[in-house]
Design a protein around this motif. Sequence first.
Motif, mmCIF file in Angstrom:
data_model
loop_
_atom_site.group_PDB
_atom_site.id
_atom_site.type_symbol
_atom_site.label_atom_id
_atom_site.label_comp_id
_atom_site.label_asym_id
_atom_site.label_seq_id
_atom_site.Cartn_x
_atom_site.Cartn_y
_atom_site.Cartn_z
ATOM 1 N N GLN A 269 1.059 -1.324 -0.025
ATOM 2 C CA GLN A 269 0.005 -0.044 -0.077
ATOM 3 C C GLN A 269 0.808 1.279 -0.015
ATOM 4 O OE1 GLN A 269 -2.898 -0.468 -0.868
ATOM 5 N NE2 GLN A 269 -3.113 -2.572 -0.576
ATOM 6 N N ALA A 270 1.765 1.285 0.941
ATOM 7 C CA ALA A 270 2.714 2.344 0.847
ATOM 8 C C ALA A 270 3.325 2.885 -0.449
ATOM 9 C CB ALA A 270 3.905 2.232 1.873
ATOM 10 N N VAL A 271 3.785 1.625 -1.167
ATOM 11 C CA VAL A 271 4.595 1.822 -2.313
ATOM 12 C C VAL A 271 3.591 2.471 -3.356
ATOM 13 C CG1 VAL A 271 5.902 0.670 -4.069
ATOM 14 C CG2 VAL A 271 6.491 0.279 -1.630
ATOM 15 N N THR A 272 2.466 1.704 -3.482
ATOM 16 C CA THR A 272 1.413 2.036 -4.455
ATOM 17 C C THR A 272 1.198 3.719 -4.365
ATOM 18 O OG1 THR A 272 0.630 -0.198 -4.175
ATOM 19 C CG2 THR A 272 -0.885 1.489 -5.281
ATOM 20 N N LYS A 273 1.262 3.993 -2.928
ATOM 21 C CA LYS A 273 0.837 5.614 -2.624
ATOM 22 C C LYS A 273 1.841 6.572 -3.165
ATOM 23 C CE LYS A 273 -0.865 8.884 0.706
ATOM 24 N NZ LYS A 273 -0.043 9.839 0.075
ATOM 25 N N LEU A 274 3.187 5.941 -2.845
ATOM 26 C CA LEU A 274 4.360 6.938 -3.142
ATOM 27 C C LEU A 274 3.935 6.856 -4.961
ATOM 28 C CD1 LEU A 274 7.114 5.200 -1.203
ATOM 29 C CD2 LEU A 274 6.130 7.621 -1.016
ATOM 30 N N LEU A 275 3.957 5.680 -5.550
ATOM 31 C CA LEU A 275 4.067 5.873 -7.115
ATOM 32 C C LEU A 275 2.641 6.788 -7.575
ATOM 33 C CD1 LEU A 275 4.348 2.021 -7.805
ATOM 34 C CD2 LEU A 275 5.851 3.867 -8.831
ATOM 35 N N LYS A 276 1.689 6.608 -6.956
ATOM 36 C CA LYS A 276 0.516 7.513 -7.510
ATOM 37 C C LYS A 276 0.680 8.957 -7.264
ATOM 38 C CE LYS A 276 -2.971 3.689 -7.715
ATOM 39 N NZ LYS A 276 -3.943 3.067 -7.000
ATOM 40 N N ASP A 277 1.446 9.177 -6.156
ATOM 41 C CA ASP A 277 1.696 10.556 -5.632
ATOM 42 C C ASP A 277 2.555 11.051 -6.645
ATOM 43 O OD1 ASP A 277 0.064 10.273 -3.372
ATOM 44 O OD2 ASP A 277 1.669 10.076 -1.887
ATOM 45 N N GLN A 278 3.509 10.293 -7.295
ATOM 46 C CA GLN A 278 4.629 11.032 -8.283
ATOM 47 C C GLN A 278 3.841 11.266 -9.671
ATOM 48 O OE1 GLN A 278 7.664 10.765 -7.569
ATOM 49 N NE2 GLN A 278 8.817 11.062 -9.694
ATOM 50 N N SER A 279 2.754 10.832 -9.896
ATOM 51 C CA SER A 279 2.015 11.199 -11.016
ATOM 52 C C SER A 279 2.678 10.836 -12.290
ATOM 53 C CB SER A 279 1.455 12.584 -11.043
ATOM 54 O OG SER A 279 2.337 13.427 -11.245
ATOM 55 N N GLU A 280 3.962 10.286 -12.402
ATOM 56 C CA GLU A 280 4.559 9.986 -13.789
ATOM 57 C C GLU A 280 4.390 8.514 -13.715
ATOM 58 O OE1 GLU A 280 8.460 12.681 -14.137
ATOM 59 O OE2 GLU A 280 7.712 11.951 -12.153
ATOM 60 N N TYR A 281 3.527 7.618 -13.296
ATOM 61 C CA TYR A 281 3.210 6.306 -13.401
ATOM 62 C C TYR A 281 1.737 6.223 -13.362
ATOM 63 C CZ TYR A 281 7.822 5.754 -11.209
ATOM 64 O OH TYR A 281 9.216 6.031 -11.287
ATOM 65 N N GLU A 282 1.502 4.992 -14.336
ATOM 66 C CA GLU A 282 0.162 4.459 -14.449
ATOM 67 C C GLU A 282 0.261 3.131 -14.415
ATOM 68 O OE1 GLU A 282 -0.959 6.112 -18.226
ATOM 69 O OE2 GLU A 282 0.339 4.835 -19.413
ATOM 70 N N GLN A 283 -1.157 2.509 -14.501
ATOM 71 C CA GLN A 283 -1.364 1.188 -14.351
ATOM 72 C C GLN A 283 -0.626 0.021 -13.121
ATOM 73 O OE1 GLN A 283 -1.008 -0.791 -18.467
ATOM 74 N NE2 GLN A 283 -0.780 1.385 -19.124
ATOM 75 N N VAL A 284 -0.579 1.054 -12.063
ATOM 76 C CA VAL A 284 0.109 0.381 -10.868
ATOM 77 C C VAL A 284 -0.696 -0.837 -10.378
ATOM 78 C CG1 VAL A 284 0.749 0.943 -8.697
ATOM 79 C CG2 VAL A 284 0.721 2.752 -10.345
ATOM 80 N N GLU A 285 -0.077 -1.983 -10.273
ATOM 81 C CA GLU A 285 -0.610 -3.099 -9.960
ATOM 82 C C GLU A 285 0.389 -3.798 -8.858
ATOM 83 O OE1 GLU A 285 -1.201 -7.129 -12.569
ATOM 84 O OE2 GLU A 285 -0.745 -5.260 -13.839
ATOM 85 N N ILE A 286 -0.536 -4.549 -7.988
ATOM 86 C CA ILE A 286 0.187 -5.371 -6.925
ATOM 87 C C ILE A 286 0.106 -6.735 -7.366
ATOM 88 C CG2 ILE A 286 0.012 -6.111 -4.517
ATOM 89 C CD1 ILE A 286 -1.310 -3.350 -4.112
ATOM 90 N N ILE A 287 1.274 -7.569 -7.267
ATOM 91 C CA ILE A 287 1.269 -8.756 -7.811
ATOM 92 C C ILE A 287 1.673 -9.524 -6.805
ATOM 93 C CG2 ILE A 287 2.186 -10.480 -9.506
ATOM 94 C CD1 ILE A 287 2.402 -8.018 -11.204
ATOM 95 N N PRO A 288 0.992 -10.737 -6.358
ATOM 96 C CA PRO A 288 1.374 -11.862 -5.288
ATOM 97 C C PRO A 288 2.355 -12.707 -5.636
ATOM 98 C CG PRO A 288 -0.805 -12.233 -6.133
ATOM 99 C CD PRO A 288 -0.618 -11.022 -6.921
ATOM 100 N N ASP A 289 3.005 -13.263 -4.824
ATOM 101 C CA ASP A 289 3.943 -14.382 -5.132
ATOM 102 C C ASP A 289 3.043 -15.692 -5.052
ATOM 103 O OD1 ASP A 289 3.751 -15.090 -2.356
ATOM 104 O OD2 ASP A 289 5.724 -14.219 -2.140
ATOM 105 N N LEU A 290 3.764 -16.987 -5.065
ATOM 106 C CA LEU A 290 2.996 -18.061 -5.094
ATOM 107 C C LEU A 290 2.454 -18.508 -3.838
ATOM 108 C CD1 LEU A 290 5.506 -20.269 -7.620
ATOM 109 C CD2 LEU A 290 3.324 -19.095 -8.251
ATOM 110 N N ALA A 291 2.957 -17.822 -2.912
ATOM 111 C CA ALA A 291 2.238 -17.962 -1.468
ATOM 112 C C ALA A 291 1.204 -17.025 -1.054
ATOM 113 C CB ALA A 291 3.271 -17.992 -0.276
ATOM 114 N N GLY A 292 0.826 -16.194 -2.022
ATOM 115 C CA GLY A 292 -0.321 -15.275 -2.011
ATOM 116 C C GLY A 292 0.228 -13.873 -1.290
#
Length: 302
Positions: A269-292
């Motif tokens: 959540q913290a990293v997603t927010k940092l990316l969105k605040d920067q406004s130079e990124y789009e399609q921000v996606e969180i991807i889980p590993d095989l353990a979820g």
Amino acid sequence: MVEVSGEELYQWRNQSIELAIAADVPSKEVDWLLQKVTTLDALHLRLGTFKKKPSIKLSNSLPQLTELWQKRVEDRLPVQYLVGRSFWRDWEFKVSQQVLIPRPETELVIDIIQNVVRDPLQQENISQQQETHWVDLGTGSGAIAIGLATCLPTAIVHAVDISDQALKIAQENAQIAQLSAKIIFYQGNWWQPLQQLQGKVAGMVSNPPYIPTAELPHLQPEVFLHEPHLALDGGEDGLAAIRYLIAESPKYLVSGGIWLIEIMAGQAQAVTKLLKDQSEYEQVEIIPDLAGIERFILAHRV
Ligand SMILES: C[S@@+](CC[C@H](N)C(=O)[O-])C[C@H]1O[C@@H](n2cnc3c(N)ncnc32)[C@H](O)[C@@H]1O
């Protein structure tokens, strides 16, 4: 070279397995060590068929092997450092205590990239260009750079690490994988040695140090005592390197270029927010590993 009887080696293996079980170390690691110092394979070791052999050649004497095994069970030295090798994807890489042991969950980084570049919407930006520049920041053993060079046929991979000693290992691993011609190695601070690539990079991948400093002593002793803290320590909140990578990468990425990092559980959540605040990124996606576990963050340069 030393020779021992099958019976002697059989006894040594049994005793070492008992030590492993008592110390809560996976007993299969005894065989990893034996595979390194004999020509016996995993199956023969497991089935004990070597017991009847009159003579087996070993590169170390049994007392030397006992000393090595004590390093594993008493000093908690990871077996990969003990044998100097680690398996990752299709490779057996060289490792030393100068590099992080490449983790199985990090293998997924390469699958994520493969999926993204196969996506027809992304192909115009990424895979159809004649020659694309890809970057692995904090390359360590070189695992990610080697994976990228394998799955991206037109890519030149630029691999950076601040540690000279890590880079030497990464270069050896690129030779093992026969990919030295496709990877350029640089010593330096994250993007700093890559100034010439501003505005030209199709994708940046990084598994940066992300553990908050105060949590380091609570990691498994194998990790805390033996893996390089340079590879682990992400500063007070674990996000020091990640903040830098968010702030600097837009200068280097082409429009539509990929930004992909590995993170620790609980940071998404913290990293997603940092990316969105920067406004130079789009399609921000969180991807889980095989353990979820939320393990990767993927974004694209606007
Ligand atoms: C978590 S390890 C990842 C190693 C490898 N990429 C992997 O996934 O197994 C982080 C790496 O970042 C490197 N590193 C730490 N600080 C750095 C910096 N300021 N600039 C470049 N690399 C750095 C460390 O030396 C280490 O090799």
